[in-house]
Each structure stands twice: as structure tokens, then as C-alpha cells.
Design an enzyme around this catalytic site. Structure first.
Site, short mmCIF file in Angstrom:
data_model
loop_
_atom_site.label_atom_id
_atom_site.label_comp_id
_atom_site.label_asym_id
_atom_site.label_seq_id
_atom_site.Cartn_x
_atom_site.Cartn_y
_atom_site.Cartn_z
N ARG A 54 0.82 -1.20 0.00
CA ARG A 54 0.00 0.00 0.00
C ARG A 54 0.86 1.26 0.00
O ARG A 54 1.97 1.26 0.52
CB ARG A 54 -0.90 0.03 1.23
CG ARG A 54 -1.92 -1.07 1.27
CD ARG A 54 -2.78 -0.90 2.50
NE ARG A 54 -3.53 0.34 2.39
CZ ARG A 54 -4.81 0.40 2.00
NH1 ARG A 54 -5.48 -0.70 1.73
NH2 ARG A 54 -5.42 1.56 1.91
N GLU A 79 -0.60 -7.05 -5.23
CA GLU A 79 -1.74 -6.13 -5.34
C GLU A 79 -1.20 -4.73 -5.27
O GLU A 79 -0.36 -4.42 -4.42
CB GLU A 79 -2.69 -6.33 -4.16
CG GLU A 79 -3.57 -7.54 -4.28
CD GLU A 79 -4.49 -7.66 -3.07
OE1 GLU A 79 -4.61 -6.68 -2.30
OE2 GLU A 79 -5.03 -8.74 -2.88
N THR A 110 -9.38 -3.25 1.35
CA THR A 110 -9.92 -2.81 0.06
C THR A 110 -11.44 -2.95 0.06
O THR A 110 -11.96 -4.04 0.20
CB THR A 110 -9.30 -3.64 -1.07
OG1 THR A 110 -7.90 -3.66 -0.87
CG2 THR A 110 -9.61 -3.05 -2.41
N GLU A 160 -10.36 -10.43 -10.98
CA GLU A 160 -10.67 -10.97 -9.66
C GLU A 160 -12.00 -10.34 -9.25
O GLU A 160 -12.08 -9.12 -9.06
CB GLU A 160 -9.57 -10.65 -8.65
CG GLU A 160 -9.91 -11.20 -7.26
CD GLU A 160 -8.75 -11.09 -6.27
OE1 GLU A 160 -7.58 -11.23 -6.68
OE2 GLU A 160 -9.03 -10.86 -5.08
N1 PXP Z 1 -8.34 -9.79 -2.99
C1 PXP Z 1 -8.05 -8.47 -2.97
C2 PXP Z 1 -7.92 -7.76 -4.28
C3 PXP Z 1 -7.84 -7.79 -1.76
O1 PXP Z 1 -7.55 -6.48 -1.77
C4 PXP Z 1 -7.93 -8.52 -0.56
C5 PXP Z 1 -7.64 -7.86 0.74
O2 PXP Z 1 -8.41 -6.81 0.98
C6 PXP Z 1 -8.24 -9.89 -0.62
C7 PXP Z 1 -8.45 -10.49 -1.85
C8 PXP Z 1 -8.36 -10.71 0.61
O3 PXP Z 1 -9.47 -10.34 1.37
P1 PXP Z 1 -9.71 -10.97 2.78
O4 PXP Z 1 -8.58 -10.52 3.65
O5 PXP Z 1 -11.03 -10.42 3.20
O6 PXP Z 1 -9.71 -12.46 2.61
#
Ligand code: PXP
Length: 248
Positions: A54, A79, A110, A160
Site C-alpha cells: 500500500r 496487489e 480494500t 478478480e
Molecule cells: N483480494 C483483494 C484484491 C484484496 O484487496 C484482498 C484484501 O483486501 C483480498 C483479496 C483478501 O481479502 P480478505 O482478507 O477479506 O480475505
């Protein structure tokens, strides 16, 4: 088989809660180390490791990403926000894939999909640069027609689908049904356009029973629930149990 990408950001969140101003990201008393966490995930069967570097560096640090790049044996999925600085960083790092996400400093994690329609030019520039470098781009988007069609038009190979709204509505029957239908339709549409279909956000050990029935799923990116479960059971059991529930 649906593949599992483990998002290890929250392991770093825990470290930063105590060691935000430490000079190093590991060694001595600085724990937990997200790279060790990633290696344990891989040993338990994770198919890839995801981190979000980030802008505010609230959890994962640059040094973590470079250490992961050198250490992990599966795939690194970075990411990132769609900025020239992050594009430059990714081209240097050369992860197997990047996932373009929106980034709002105030949010804890996010919160919504990337609006590809609004940010079309920026996204296109980034996708083109990644395609030229042989890095697969995934667009983290809401499962909406316009977003999916534009993702294909911009030649992003993967999407995604954002499962957050579905996960939040899980205990509200009517809304959950609507959100789940949106995901199913979105997945079918994306697959029909030749896109690889991943999904993520808010997936846990309960809702996975339904999430796994979204058609054409290639990979799920899961973070919070696995890191949380690992506190009680250890990483190995947390990852193995999620994989078993994904592919019973
Ligand atoms: N995919 C993306 C693009 C994310 O930004 C995140 C984290 O916010 C996740 C998956 C995983 O989400 P979680 O932590 O709720 O499993």
C-alpha cells in the site's frame, strides 16, 4: 481444482502493530515475519502468495516484497494501485502477476472494486506495460457487465471478482441471493470473454461452501480468515482446511 492464493497482509499488520518504527522487518524480536508465514502457507499447499504494497505502507513493506520474491517457490501476486510509481516498482520486481486494486487511505482494507470505466486510461497504460513485460494483470472489479467487458477490451488476462458485498450480505437472505447471482453471472460473462476468473475479499470457512460453486473459478485470494484461523490452529491447519473446503 480451485487454486488458493493466500493474502498474508494481516501477518504484517500484526507485526506493524508493535514494530512500526523498527529499523528491520525481521530478526531478533521482530515478529511475526510475513515471509516465514508465506513459506508455511506454501508448505501447507497454498498455490500462490499475495501481498498488497500500500501507498501508506501500513502492513507490507518494500523489503518484505523483495524477500518474498527471493524466497517463495509458488507464485507472487502483487496487489497494487494503478500509479506510475507502482507500475515502475512492479516492472522491477517482476512478480508472476499483479492485481490492480483501488486504494483509499482511509479504508481498513480494500472496500470496493476498481472502477475500470472511470480510470480507463490509467488502467490501460498499466495493463499494456505488464503485458509487454510478461506479467499477468488481474483487475479487481465488481462483477458488473461494464467492468468485465472493459477488462476484456483492455486485454487484461484475468479478473478478480470482488466478493466483499456478497460476504457482507451473507446473513441477509435476499441480499445474499442477489449478490451471489451477480457473481455467478459475472463469472460466466468473464469466462465467455476469455478472461481467467479469480475471486476474493471476505471469503471465510463458512461462505466458502457457496463461493466455491461460482462457475469457472480459477483461484481464490483469501487473507483475513486464514490469518485469523492460524492464530488458533497454526498456519498449516488453517491453509489445509481452507483448501479442503474449496475442493471437497
Ligand atoms: N483480494 C483483494 C484484491 C484484496 O484487496 C484482498 C484484501 O483486501 C483480498 C483479496 C483478501 O481479502 P480478505 O482478507 O477479506 O480475505
Amino acid at each position: 481444482m480451485i487454486l488458493l492464493g493466500v493474502n498474508i497482509d494481516h501477518c504484517a499488520t500484526l507485526r506493524q502493530a508493535r514494530y512500526r518504527s523498527a529499523a528491520a522487518t525481521t530478526g531478533g524480536a521482530v515478529e511475526p515475519d510475513p515471509v516465514t508465514f508465506a513459506l508455511l502457507c506454501e508448505r501447507a499447499g497454498a498455490d500462490g502468495i499475495t501481498v498488497h504494497l500500500r501507498e501508506d505502507r501500513r502492513h507490507i513493506q518494500e523489503r518484505d516484497v523483495w524477500r518474498l520474491r527471493e524466497s517463495i517457490g509458488t507464485r507472487l501476486n502483487l496487489e497494487m494501485s494503478c500509479t506510475p510509481e507502482m507500475t515502475k516498482f512492479a516492472l522491477k520486481l517482476k512478480p508472476e502477476s499483479v492485481c490492480l486494486v483501488p486504494e483509499n487511505r482511509a479504508e481498513i482494507t480494500t472496500e470496493g472494486g476498481l472502477d475500470v470505466v472511470t480510470h480507463r486510461r490509467r488502467v490501460a497504460k498499466c495493463v499494456d506495460a505488464m503485458n509487454a513485460a510478461g506479467i499477468a494483470t488481474s483487475l479487481f472489479i465488481d462483477a458488473d457487465r461494464e467492468q468485465i467487458e472493459l477488462a476484456a477490451e483492455l486485454h487484461a488476462p484475468w479478473v478478480e471478482l470482488h466478493t466483499g458485498a456478497y460476504a457482507e450480505a451473507y446473513f441477509t437472505t435476499a441480499k445474499r441471493k442477489k449478490e451471489f447471482a451477480r457473481l455467478r453471472e459475472g463469472a460466466a460473462r468473464a469466462h465467455g470473454l476469455g478472461l481467467v476468473v479469480n475471486a476474493g475479499h471476505g471469503i471465510n470457512y463458512v461462505n466458502i461452501a457457496e463461493v466455491r460453486t461460482i462457475p469457472h473459478l480459477h483461484e481464490l485470494n483469501i487473507g483475513h480468515s486464514i490469518v485469523s484461523r492460524a492464530v488458533f490452529t497454526g498456519v498449516d491447519e488453517a491453509v489445509r482446511e481452507m483448501k479442503a473446503r474449496m475442493n471437497p
